[in-house]
Structures are given as C-alpha cells and as structure tokens.
Design an enzyme around this catalytic site. Sequence first.
Site, short mmCIF file in Angstrom:
data_model
loop_
_atom_site.label_atom_id
_atom_site.label_comp_id
_atom_site.label_asym_id
_atom_site.label_seq_id
_atom_site.Cartn_x
_atom_site.Cartn_y
_atom_site.Cartn_z
CB CYS A 1 6.60 -6.26 -0.18
SG CYS A 1 4.90 -7.14 -0.56
CG HIS B 1 5.97 -7.49 -5.03
ND1 HIS B 1 6.59 -7.92 -3.72
CD2 HIS B 1 6.92 -6.43 -5.69
CE1 HIS B 1 8.05 -7.44 -3.03
NE2 HIS B 1 7.86 -6.57 -4.00
#
Length: 992
Positions: free
Chosen positions: A54, A309
């Site tokens: 990510c 994340h």
Amino acid sequence: RRNCRGNPNCLVGIGEHVWLGEIDENSFHNIDDPNCERRKKNAFVGLTNLGATCYVNTFLQMWFLNLELRQALYLCPSTCSEYAAGEGIPKDKDYEPQTICEHLQYLFALLQNSKRRYIDPSGFVKALGLDTGQQQDAQEFSKLFMSLLEDTLSKQKNPDVRNIVQKQFCGEYAYVTVCNQCGRESKLVSKFYELELNIQGHKQLTDCVTEFLKEEKLEGDNRYFCETCQSKQNATRKIRLLSLPCTLNLQLMRFVFDRQTGHKKKLNTYIGFSELLDMEPFMEQKNGVYVYELSAVLIHRGVSAYSGHYIAHVKDPQTGEWYKFNDEDIEKMEGKKLQLGIEEDLAEPSKSQTRKPKCGKGTHCSRNAYMLVYRLQTREKSLTVEVPAFLQELVERDNCKFEEWCNEMAEMRKQSVARGKIKHEEVKELYKRLPAEAGSPYDFISLEWLQKWLDESTPPKPIDNTACLCSHGKLHPDKISIMKRISEYVADFFYRRYGGGPRLNVKALCKDCVVERCRILRLKNQLNEDYKTVTNLLKITVKGNDGFWVGKASLRSWRQLALEQLNEQDEDAEHSNGKMNGNAQNKDESNEEKREEEEELNFNEDIVCPHGDLCISENERRVVSKEAWEKLKQYFPKAPEFPNNKECCSQCKILEREGEENEALHKMMASEQKTSLQNLFHDKCRPCLGSWPQETDELYIVSQFFVEEWRKFVRRPTRCSPVSSVGNSALLCPHGGLMFTYASMTKEDSKLIALIWPSEWERIQKLFVVDHVIKITRTQAAGADPESTLYISEPQLCPECREGLLCQQQRDLREYTQATIYIHKVVDNKKVMKDAAPELNVSSSEAEEEREENKPEGEQDPDFNQTNGGAKRQKISHQSYVTYQKQGIRRSTRHRKVRGEKALLVSANQTLKELKIQIMHAFSVAPFDQNLSIDGKILSDDTATLGSLGVIPESVILLKADEPIADYAAMDDVMQVCMPEEGFKGTGLLGH
C-alpha cells in the site's frame, strides 16, 4: 423445517426450499457482475495491493497526478525494438518493459486510459525487487526511488526529460556558519528533495519549519575551526533556504528511534497545517513568489511503526477536486474539500488520547499524516497530457483483453442462469413425485446424494451405494438412518440421468444382518446375568473328566472381552464400508488396524502354545465345568477348546527340557568366561593407548561392539545368546587394511575399539572364533627419546579407505536434514556442566544394563506383570535406544536433555537467521537479543549455514539472552517481537 434423519420416509428439509417457489436469476450463479470491475466515468483507476504494498500505491498515485512528471516520462523513448523499427508491437507477444522508466510509463498510461476499475502493479514492484509481504518505510522508499529515477533519466538526451526530477522536486539550502570572534561566514550549499521536519513538541507545521531553520550554537567541545582566526572559536550555524522547487515535499518525522526499546515508534501527535503555505518568511531572498497550495496528504493509519495501512489524499490538478486513494478503492471528496476526519477516527492509540484541536477554515490537523506535498501556486492552466501512440496501443490491447473477460464472464453467467432454470423445473417436477406411495415400488437413495442433487453449487456425481452395503452385498440395517426411500419413477430418472448403482429396492434389505444384530443385542442384555451365573459355576469343584481348561487371565477379563467383542461387531458394520458416495476408507489402513487387533490375545488363547496346542504351564490355567464352558462359548464361539483330559503339547515339553539344559549350559559358560576374562569384563583393568603400559610392547584389538554383546551375555546368560565370534572384520576395510590410525584410536575412535592384554588374547582365541587378528606393536631404540617411539599396526592402515571414511563422516555431519540439536538457555552466565547431570557420563547401554541388574529376580522378565496375574492384557515393548551402527560397530549418540534445554529439528543448509527465528518461538527471545555460541565459539553470521558453522546433530548451543527493557511489555506496537530491519537491502532501489 429440519429433516428427521432417522426416518427414511422424511423428505423435508433436505434442501428443497431453495427450489420451491419463484427464484431470482442471480441465485443461479456465483459470478459477480463483470461491469462492477469496469471504471466509472470521470473516475481514477486504483492499484491492487499485492500484500503489503500500500505504501508503493500511495506514491504511484501521487506521482501520476504530477502532470509535469507524467508528461516527461511519456517523452522517454521506448527501447522496444519492434516499435523503434516502426513495425508496431506484435499482437502475439506480451509487452515487457525493460527499464524502470518503461514500467512507470506503462503504469501511468494504464492509470490514465484503462477501462478497468483497478490495475495490477506487480510488474513494477517485481522490477524493483520489493518483498510484497513486508511493509517498508514509506519515506525511505520515496527518497530511494526519486534518486533511482533521477539517475535513470540523467542518461536521456531531451533536457525536459533529463532534468524533470530537479525541476519538480529539487531545491537548495545552505549550511551557514558564522564565527563569533571575527564574524567570518562560511557557506556550504546543498540540494534537497524534501525537508525532514521534526514534529516532537510542535503543534503547527510552521513551527516545525522554524525549528528546521533554527540557529545552533557551536561551543565547548563542539567549537568551530575558523580559517581566519586559525583556531577553534565559538560560532553559530543555521540553514538558509536559497531556492524552492515547484513541488515541495515536507516529510513529517512521525517514525523515530526509541532509545529505551531499541525500536522505531510512531508519534501519534496532532500537527496543524493550512491549505495555503507562504514560505517567503523562511527564505533568504524575499523578492520571489513563494506561496504554495496543498496538493497531497499521505496518511499512515495505525499506532505502530511496524504495522498499519497507507492511503493518500491527492488533489486533481485539473479540476481541483480531492480524492482518497486506498489501493483498489478511490473515493471522491464532496465539495472540492479535503476531509481527514474519518482517517483520524480510526486506530485510537488509547483511551487517554489527546483531543483533536479545532481547525479554522482552510486549515487541517492530523496525527496520521506523515508527508505533506505543496505545489507552487500559479495562474497558468494545468497541462493536458496525451498518452503516446505506442503506449495507447498497449492500453487498448489491455482494454480489449478486459472486454473479452467481461464478455466471457457475462456468457458464463448467462449459461449458469440457463442451467439453473432447467434444474429448477426438474426439481419442482421430481420433488412432487419423490415420496413413495404405500404399496408402490421404491428405491433407497443416500441422503447425502439427494442433498448434493439439491445443492445448486455442485453438480451431482453418479450415485454410489457401495458404502451402504453389508458383507452380504445388501443394504445394511445400520445405514437405513442415512438413506431415504423414494418412488421407483424418480429413481429410474436419477439412474438414467446420472448413472451409478447398485440399485437398492425392496429386495435389498438384508435379513441375515438383522438376525445377527438381534443376536448381539440379546447377548448384550444377557451379559450381566450370565456373568453372575458363570461366577457361581466357577465356585463348584469339577470332578472327573467333565471339565474344560480355561486360561486364568481370560477368566478374569471374560466379561470385558465379551463386551468389547460385541461392541466391535456392532461397530464393524458402520466402519467396514467407509463413508458415502465412494469416499471409502483406505484399505491398507483398515488392514493394518485388523492386524494390530489380531496381535492381541483373544479369549482362551493365553493357554495356547506356539504350536497351537495346550500350553505346559498349569499355573496359567484352570478347569471349569461343562455348564460354565457352554455359557462362555455363547460369547466366544471360536475360542480354542481343551477338555481337561487333554494332554499338554509334546513339542513344548521337549523344548522345555532342552531350554533348561541350555540355560544351565549358558550359566556355566558365562561363569567360566567371566572368570577367564576378568580384565575384559571390568573397564578399569583394561590397557589404554593414551598411557601405554610399560610391562608389554604388544596389545591386541577387538571391537567394542563385541565386548558389549559379550558383557550382556555374561550378565544375563538366560536372556541373551552367547557370543561365538570376535567379528574384527568390522574394523577392517574391504582390502583388509585397518580403518583407524593410532592417534584416532587414542581419541575420537576410542569408543569403537577395546584393547586386550596378550595373555587375555590367548584365552579369547580359545573361547571364540577369531576371523582377523589386529595387533599394535610398540618399537623404541635403546636410549632413544620417548617421543621417537613408533606404533605399528598389523594389518597396516589403509590410507585410501581411511580418507574415504573421514570424508563420509564429515559429509554426514554437514549434510543432515531434520536432525535434532539442543538449545540451552544460560542464566547469569552459568554454563551446563556434566556435574549437574552425572548421567551424561554413563553410556546409555551401560545405564540400562545396571538398571536391569539392580531389579529383583523376576522383574527382569518383561512378562513379569503378566505372569503375576495382571487383569489387563499387556503388549511387550522392548526399550529402544538411538545407535550408530556401521559394519557391526555401535556407538550411543543419545543426548540427554537437562533443565533449561529445548530440542529443535534443523537441517545443515538452513541459515543461522532461520535458527534464531526457531529459537524465538521456543524461548520468546527476539533474534537481536540472542547471543549464541557452540564449544566456546560465538555464532554471529546470520547468513551462514549451520553446516558451515560446525553445528552437527546432537550439538548443544548455548543461548545467552540480553536483558529485556522493563517497559517492553507496555509497548503499544502490534508486533510482539520485531525482526531486525533490513530495509530495502537486496532490492533494485539500491542497485544504482
């Protein structure tokens, strides 16, 4: 309603409710609408997260929306030979980018004109050599990739391409040092691509910039050497901003090194920043345009530096609208405004968190933002970037593949719907006629097959009724509960449509199995009464020849044996045919289980001799009356029968007499040999090569295996066979040469040989068969130095075979797999000593023999518990021990664990790092806290294999763990134990 599983006539609740009534077409398939994967109008394209990539996706989206960078990359000429020759790219050949620029070009072209909702960046990630399963430092990735891109583009001829990274991201500042004594000013100019701002103790972005430019005093030991004064002087040092780039990257240093824990941690403090940033107050020259507007905010969600994340909020430079890029998902913000509220509500660090400060219009505050990107404010219209022709051709080719996939999925959905409708009509028609009417013909079908027929997700297989058959080839009574009775009409349709068999109609019910089941149930109910009857009959003394011999052990446990036998017969029907529909139990496994059960003694087999006749030991049997025997025969019809006038086995009588004679002979032989070979029996009286005895110049050699086998016989002559041969051939090679040197026989090979006095050797030659004589002779000239003594062996050493043996031994030690080693955790530097475990000084075989000798008479017999009337039948199991045996030589290699040790299975080719991970799981000690050593040698090279480090099977490795930090358990990191960081080592980012 639920189905009555025990009722074969109940056909409700078997899955029919799905098909009855009207059904939505979408329920006939499990294929998602392919149009959901299609890019929406005026929407951006997402990027697939390949595991933990990510952080890469956020930067790719941010760089893609830098129009100047995108346009420059499109201008890079392709190295594709077909395109360069003007032939176009062959349609039967997949495009494979060769350089990082080509990967980025192709990725940007897909992001711009692809019809997919998201694309796969695996080619780009693979080209960089990134580990898709490991999350990396996003800020470090940004720096390294920009450096790699700049280096790659520097080879381009077009200056607009060659200098794009410097034009967009590169600024200049100077380190200025001023001498307090003379006022001399020295300046060191340096380039920067981002400003790294400390956020500790600050609440506003401008405060962070102010601290970055803050003046620093150089005093004391840190004084500055002034070229004018020619001496160290007090001075001041600060950074002056000379020029700023078009795109200003501000790195907020959220991830810092914690000295207490030795790990990185995240600072979850709020930092306020505005959408417009005026950098003029911070510049050395005040006459330029330095107003910047916010264009991107990169977010790290999560409280730990080792997990979480990454997402990006980026403004579209053409429309001014804000978008949130979260891997495959892209969300447009309402009203052209940046909205961070949702991101700040996630992953709260604790209940005692600081409240979010109030933000005015045009300002924002975040505790998760780790990078802010500002663009120089300009009134010029944004660029319109066109995709080059060859890239557009590649994108259109990918779009064609996507359209083909969409059409294929749509066709599969259409076919599934058509099959579903046919099945729907079939089920509705057949389910009405499924029940068998009274008096009409019927068939049995397994409930499992019917449920699969009604299950829309799996097409039914051919009917397989073999698992429901009894030993007579008919339907077993116990299988009725998992069968359903259906009409013959529907059964005909099923067998015609799906095939299979055998068919089970009314004639398939097995009467023989029913009768047998009734017999077993009757015996079970009758067992307790018969037990009382047999117990009373056993009290009656039998006169004459009317009785029968029965084993005492069988009599003690006959009720338990009978119950087990009845239960086995009861369960045998359930398990003999395995599961339904052809998933039969493995025949080899069932046969093996039967063999194991047959090894256990059945009723009255405890008085059967090996020849199948009545055993000679009357202590193990007794006579019971005819009435008692008939009762027992009801439960054990196959039990061996011996009337009380039956003679014992004649062969056993002969063997018993011979055995008694042999035992007496063995005892006498053992006594004579022990008396004759006293020195051989006691280790202390044997000569030693390390200190050669002065009274002789000759010593003889036998194998230690021969000595140990002979000692066993002497200690237990009735239990062990006598030793007839010395067996010295095991010490020689195929050429007849000796396999050991004099030096090795004094050290590592001393456990394989035994030294014999000349006088004792003469007695050995008389008592045993000697296949080869092995002798060591000492020769020394009169008055010569003792160090010049020679030791000559007969036969002589075979150098080739000796070398081969050593190589094989070394290879075995270096090429093992799944071998056991031991890790001993050292506390307060206390090492394992043999004194702490005295049993380590005794070989395993000697210890076992001593335990055998110390047992009382009778307990040495493995059958001791059984012959003394144990109620339970016991299997005899011999003690097993680990041995190393080569040509008759045995060496004990068993290591005995002591407290604080754990055994691990390892292979020679695994690395020390992999071993440390195993140790981490076993001892909960992180790899970087492990100090390992073996035989005083420190093991530190994590990349080295265990074989190269000298770790061999049965090795003991000492583990010294560094003391943990007191508040380590209180850390809020998600990962309990953090692995040593390697960053981007080994990736393409460091290749330049």
